[in-house]
Design a protein around this motif. Structure first.
Motif, PDB file in Angstrom:
ATOM      1  N   SER A 277      89.172 -46.357  54.174  1.00  0.00           N
ATOM      2  CA  SER A 277      87.640 -46.545  53.711  1.00  0.00           C
ATOM      3  C   SER A 277      86.764 -47.571  54.005  1.00  0.00           C
ATOM      4  CB  SER A 277      88.026 -46.452  52.110  1.00  0.00           C
ATOM      5  OG  SER A 277      88.573 -47.721  51.729  1.00  0.00           O
ATOM      6  N   GLU A 278      87.629 -48.733  54.420  1.00  0.00           N
ATOM      7  CA  GLU A 278      86.861 -50.009  55.088  1.00  0.00           C
ATOM      8  C   GLU A 278      86.314 -49.609  56.390  1.00  0.00           C
ATOM      9  OE1 GLU A 278      89.756 -53.137  54.876  1.00  0.00           O
ATOM     10  OE2 GLU A 278      89.398 -53.491  52.839  1.00  0.00           O
ATOM     11  N   ALA A 279      87.000 -48.704  57.090  1.00  0.00           N
ATOM     12  CA  ALA A 279      86.596 -48.376  58.272  1.00  0.00           C
ATOM     13  C   ALA A 279      85.129 -47.649  58.483  1.00  0.00           C
ATOM     14  CB  ALA A 279      87.621 -47.671  59.165  1.00  0.00           C
ATOM     15  N   ARG A 280      85.117 -46.928  57.320  1.00  0.00           N
ATOM     16  CA  ARG A 280      83.799 -46.237  57.407  1.00  0.00           C
ATOM     17  C   ARG A 280      83.473 -45.531  55.996  1.00  0.00           C
ATOM     18  NH1 ARG A 280      84.517 -40.424  58.512  1.00  0.00           N
ATOM     19  NH2 ARG A 280      86.860 -40.035  58.936  1.00  0.00           N
ATOM     20  N   ARG A 281      82.323 -45.144  55.668  1.00  0.00           N
ATOM     21  CA  ARG A 281      82.186 -44.567  54.207  1.00  0.00           C
ATOM     22  C   ARG A 281      82.788 -43.150  54.465  1.00  0.00           C
ATOM     23  NH1 ARG A 281      79.366 -46.642  50.544  1.00  0.00           N
ATOM     24  NH2 ARG A 281      78.505 -45.253  48.850  1.00  0.00           N
ATOM     25  N   SER A 282      83.349 -42.637  53.348  1.00  0.00           N
ATOM     26  CA  SER A 282      83.904 -41.260  53.115  1.00  0.00           C
ATOM     27  C   SER A 282      83.740 -40.788  51.729  1.00  0.00           C
ATOM     28  CB  SER A 282      85.385 -41.495  53.487  1.00  0.00           C
ATOM     29  OG  SER A 282      85.544 -41.839  54.723  1.00  0.00           O
ATOM     30  N   ASP A 283      84.123 -39.739  51.575  1.00  0.00           N
ATOM     31  CA  ASP A 283      83.926 -39.246  50.169  1.00  0.00           C
ATOM     32  C   ASP A 283      85.308 -38.852  49.574  1.00  0.00           C
ATOM     33  OD1 ASP A 283      84.712 -36.610  51.400  1.00  0.00           O
ATOM     34  OD2 ASP A 283      82.604 -35.753  51.002  1.00  0.00           O
ATOM     35  N   THR A 284      85.522 -38.666  48.346  1.00  0.00           N
ATOM     36  CA  THR A 284      86.807 -38.441  47.796  1.00  0.00           C
ATOM     37  C   THR A 284      87.587 -37.296  48.474  1.00  0.00           C
ATOM     38  OG1 THR A 284      86.064 -39.065  45.714  1.00  0.00           O
ATOM     39  CG2 THR A 284      88.051 -37.694  45.563  1.00  0.00           C
ATOM     40  N   GLU A 285      87.014 -36.243  48.837  1.00  0.00           N
ATOM     41  CA  GLU A 285      87.819 -34.704  49.326  1.00  0.00           C
ATOM     42  C   GLU A 285      88.310 -35.361  50.772  1.00  0.00           C
ATOM     43  OE1 GLU A 285      84.708 -34.705  48.087  1.00  0.00           O
ATOM     44  OE2 GLU A 285      85.441 -33.890  45.921  1.00  0.00           O
ATOM     45  N   GLU A 286      87.303 -36.167  51.553  1.00  0.00           N
ATOM     46  CA  GLU A 286      87.771 -36.196  52.872  1.00  0.00           C
ATOM     47  C   GLU A 286      88.968 -37.550  52.950  1.00  0.00           C
ATOM     48  OE1 GLU A 286      85.462 -37.760  57.109  1.00  0.00           O
ATOM     49  OE2 GLU A 286      84.783 -38.412  55.132  1.00  0.00           O
ATOM     50  N   LEU A 287      88.702 -38.563  51.873  1.00  0.00           N
ATOM     51  CA  LEU A 287      89.931 -39.418  52.030  1.00  0.00           C
ATOM     52  C   LEU A 287      91.452 -38.817  51.545  1.00  0.00           C
ATOM     53  CD1 LEU A 287      88.015 -42.733  50.617  1.00  0.00           C
ATOM     54  CD2 LEU A 287      89.296 -42.457  52.804  1.00  0.00           C
ATOM     55  N   ALA A 288      90.994 -37.883  50.493  1.00  0.00           N
ATOM     56  CA  ALA A 288      92.134 -37.182  49.960  1.00  0.00           C
ATOM     57  C   ALA A 288      92.672 -36.423  51.199  1.00  0.00           C
ATOM     58  CB  ALA A 288      91.844 -36.308  48.939  1.00  0.00           C
ATOM     59  N   GLY A 289      91.972 -35.696  51.802  1.00  0.00           N
ATOM     60  CA  GLY A 289      92.669 -34.971  53.220  1.00  0.00           C
ATOM     61  C   GLY A 289      93.173 -35.706  54.009  1.00  0.00           C
ATOM     62  N   PHE A 290      92.716 -37.155  54.389  1.00  0.00           N
ATOM     63  CA  PHE A 290      93.388 -38.052  55.282  1.00  0.00           C
ATOM     64  C   PHE A 290      94.793 -38.435  54.584  1.00  0.00           C
ATOM     65  CE2 PHE A 290      89.002 -39.430  56.818  1.00  0.00           C
ATOM     66  CZ  PHE A 290      88.905 -38.540  58.003  1.00  0.00           C
ATOM     67  N   GLY A 291      94.782 -38.810  53.441  1.00  0.00           N
ATOM     68  CA  GLY A 291      95.865 -39.086  52.661  1.00  0.00           C
ATOM     69  C   GLY A 291      97.146 -38.143  52.696  1.00  0.00           C
ATOM     70  N   ILE A 292      96.682 -36.707  52.535  1.00  0.00           N
ATOM     71  CA  ILE A 292      97.798 -35.768  52.499  1.00  0.00           C
ATOM     72  C   ILE A 292      98.137 -35.580  53.970  1.00  0.00           C
ATOM     73  CG2 ILE A 292      97.853 -33.206  52.185  1.00  0.00           C
ATOM     74  CD1 ILE A 292      95.701 -33.416  50.117  1.00  0.00           C
ATOM     75  N   ALA A 293      97.608 -35.511  54.895  1.00  0.00           N
ATOM     76  CA  ALA A 293      97.805 -35.656  56.368  1.00  0.00           C
ATOM     77  C   ALA A 293      98.721 -36.777  56.613  1.00  0.00           C
ATOM     78  CB  ALA A 293      96.742 -35.634  57.305  1.00  0.00           C
ATOM     79  N   TYR A 294      98.426 -37.876  56.167  1.00  0.00           N
ATOM     80  CA  TYR A 294      99.239 -39.105  56.229  1.00  0.00           C
ATOM     81  C   TYR A 294     100.634 -38.871  55.773  1.00  0.00           C
ATOM     82  CZ  TYR A 294     100.935 -43.969  56.032  1.00  0.00           C
ATOM     83  OH  TYR A 294     101.494 -45.160  56.154  1.00  0.00           O
ATOM     84  N   LEU A 295     100.639 -38.378  54.459  1.00  0.00           N
ATOM     85  CA  LEU A 295     101.924 -38.322  53.873  1.00  0.00           C
ATOM     86  C   LEU A 295     102.739 -37.391  54.674  1.00  0.00           C
ATOM     87  CD1 LEU A 295     100.821 -38.474  50.152  1.00  0.00           C
ATOM     88  CD2 LEU A 295     102.327 -40.197  51.340  1.00  0.00           C
ATOM     89  N   GLN A 296     102.236 -36.116  54.899  1.00  0.00           N
ATOM     90  CA  GLN A 296     102.989 -35.241  55.846  1.00  0.00           C
ATOM     91  C   GLN A 296     103.507 -35.889  57.033  1.00  0.00           C
ATOM     92  OE1 GLN A 296     103.283 -32.909  53.408  1.00  0.00           O
ATOM     93  NE2 GLN A 296     103.646 -31.854  54.972  1.00  0.00           N
ATOM     94  N   ARG A 297     102.667 -36.669  57.651  1.00  0.00           N
ATOM     95  CA  ARG A 297     103.315 -37.378  58.863  1.00  0.00           C
ATOM     96  C   ARG A 297     104.504 -38.022  58.494  1.00  0.00           C
ATOM     97  NH1 ARG A 297      98.123 -38.175  60.091  1.00  0.00           N
ATOM     98  NH2 ARG A 297      98.062 -40.494  59.702  1.00  0.00           N
ATOM     99  N   LEU A 298     104.639 -38.983  57.296  1.00  0.00           N
ATOM    100  CA  LEU A 298     105.497 -39.795  56.822  1.00  0.00           C
ATOM    101  C   LEU A 298     106.873 -38.685  56.565  1.00  0.00           C
ATOM    102  CD1 LEU A 298     103.929 -42.171  54.435  1.00  0.00           C
ATOM    103  CD2 LEU A 298     104.740 -42.565  56.788  1.00  0.00           C
ATOM    104  N   ALA A 299     106.544 -37.583  56.053  1.00  0.00           N
ATOM    105  CA  ALA A 299     107.758 -36.887  55.769  1.00  0.00           C
ATOM    106  C   ALA A 299     108.381 -36.279  56.808  1.00  0.00           C
ATOM    107  CB  ALA A 299     107.195 -35.769  54.846  1.00  0.00           C
ATOM    108  N   GLY A 300     107.614 -36.021  57.950  1.00  0.00           N
ATOM    109  CA  GLY A 300     108.036 -35.543  59.209  1.00  0.00           C
ATOM    110  C   GLY A 300     108.884 -36.763  59.961  1.00  0.00           C
ATOM    111  N   ASP A 301     108.505 -37.943  59.660  1.00  0.00           N
ATOM    112  CA  ASP A 301     109.181 -39.136  60.362  1.00  0.00           C
ATOM    113  C   ASP A 301     110.717 -39.092  59.640  1.00  0.00           C
ATOM    114  OD1 ASP A 301     107.126 -39.468  61.853  1.00  0.00           O
ATOM    115  OD2 ASP A 301     106.359 -41.395  60.836  1.00  0.00           O
ATOM    116  N   GLU A 302     110.872 -38.695  58.526  1.00  0.00           N
ATOM    117  CA  GLU A 302     112.319 -38.953  57.879  1.00  0.00           C
ATOM    118  C   GLU A 302     113.216 -37.654  58.406  1.00  0.00           C
ATOM    119  OE1 GLU A 302     111.211 -38.617  53.742  1.00  0.00           O
ATOM    120  OE2 GLU A 302     110.445 -40.910  53.774  1.00  0.00           O
ATOM    121  N   SER A 303     112.648 -36.789  58.962  1.00  0.00           N
ATOM    122  CA  SER A 303     113.569 -35.621  59.514  1.00  0.00           C
ATOM    123  C   SER A 303     114.310 -35.950  60.462  1.00  0.00           C
ATOM    124  CB  SER A 303     112.675 -34.355  59.570  1.00  0.00           C
ATOM    125  OG  SER A 303     111.727 -33.859  58.669  1.00  0.00           O
TER     126      SER A 303
END
Length: 69
Positions: free
Chosen positions: A43-69
């Protein structure tokens, strides 16, 4: 920088969606803190809306889950 309310909504949305998909994840899981830091830095890097940031967050969490496998 994005509005704090938008950031908070994005974090809550991403966390809720992630936990709905991963029922074994506790509400106090450390990934929530990682998600908050990740979205805050995005959010500091650029202006975003809730949906866009939530999408980034979900993708990030999925990557974290993949790293645990």
């Amino acid at each position: 920088m994005v509005d704090e309310a938008v950031l908070k909504n994005a974090i809550e949305t991403a966390w809720t969606v992630y936990r709905a998909r991963h029922s074994d994840v506790d509400a106090q899981d450390s990934r929530r803190c990682l998600l908050e830091r990740h979205l805050h830095s995005r959010s500091e890097a650029r202006r975003s809306d809730t949906e866009e940031l939530a999408g980034f967050g979900i993708a990030y969490l999925q990557r974290l889950a993949g790293d645990e496998s």
